[in-house]
Enzyme design. Sequence first.
Site, mmCIF file in Angstrom:
data_model
loop_
_atom_site.group_PDB
_atom_site.id
_atom_site.type_symbol
_atom_site.label_atom_id
_atom_site.label_comp_id
_atom_site.label_asym_id
_atom_site.label_seq_id
_atom_site.Cartn_x
_atom_site.Cartn_y
_atom_site.Cartn_z
ATOM 1 N N SER A 1 1.043 -0.858 0.080
ATOM 2 C CA SER A 1 0.113 -0.463 -0.134
ATOM 3 C C SER A 1 0.683 0.842 -0.121
ATOM 4 O O SER A 1 1.706 0.894 0.878
ATOM 5 C CB SER A 1 -0.751 0.044 1.291
ATOM 6 O OG SER A 1 -1.684 1.327 1.530
ATOM 7 N N TYR B 1 -2.839 -0.095 10.006
ATOM 8 C CA TYR B 1 -2.726 -0.704 8.553
ATOM 9 C C TYR B 1 -0.765 -0.533 7.939
ATOM 10 O O TYR B 1 -0.916 -1.033 6.812
ATOM 11 C CB TYR B 1 -3.740 -0.154 7.926
ATOM 12 C CG TYR B 1 -3.905 -0.848 6.275
ATOM 13 C CD1 TYR B 1 -4.810 -1.524 6.264
ATOM 14 C CD2 TYR B 1 -4.010 0.282 4.948
ATOM 15 C CE1 TYR B 1 -4.559 -2.234 4.977
ATOM 16 C CE2 TYR B 1 -4.598 0.164 3.894
ATOM 17 C CZ TYR B 1 -4.445 -0.956 3.763
ATOM 18 O OH TYR B 1 -4.444 -1.859 2.183
#
Length: 270
Positions: free
Chosen positions: A152, A165
């Site tokens: 990501s 995250y």
Amino acid sequence: MENLFSIEGRVIVITGGTGVLGSVIASYLAGQGARIVILGRREEAGRGSVDKIKSEGKEALFLRTDVLDEAVLVRNREEILGRYGRIDALLNAAGGNMPGANISPAQTFFDLDLDEFDKVVRLNLTGTVLPSRVFLKPMVEQKKGNIINFSSMAAFRPMTRVAGYAAAKAGVTNFTQFLANEVAAKFGEGIRVNAIAPGFFITEQNRDLLTNPDGSYTQRGEDVIRQTPFKRMGKPEELCGAIHYLVSDASSFVTGTTITIDGGFNGFAM
């Protein structure tokens, strides 16, 4: 050389294949002649994707899984091998976030819920490591295979809010490099490990964070657009080209790398 990008007949396993991104990628790869195995928790969505792929004359299978349960993953692996006899690629697309692992603008670091932080790290990082270990075994026996992890933008830039995250995805990027070296050294050049790092795509996970109920961007969504040279969010199908490249023999000398697919977000400069 003329078949460099061909993935005809390859058996590709996709964890998290019932999500917005995973389902689009599954449909695309099936359209290129691959045999797709969608692994996920949402049975109705998974079977719906399989039915759509089969209606187009392609091959697909859905299996319910839990990326944090090794016994379930092993059963998945044996069922896949029983049907197809091999596993050529694994896409580790499973992941997600939880509210308690975030820090909202009205909160401080002391409000971070460590239980949810742990769960998010386990889902995204351990949920990549464990399937890799399970599905790597037949690749080692075949002396050929391919693992593609999902990182990501949060792995590269210290974004606000998404503490758990971001930490997990940074771990995924590091693990990708580790495993690429490990398998090449121990099992030879036939097995490659790479990752993609999507920029901002509207999914079930981030929709409320980036968009308002009327479809306009939230302040965070506007901040993303401001720092994206293409001045828009990504479309799920825009991940497919990089995935196809990494799955195919066109990338036969590529391992341990993470491809950013972000409209320029990671290279943004004032």
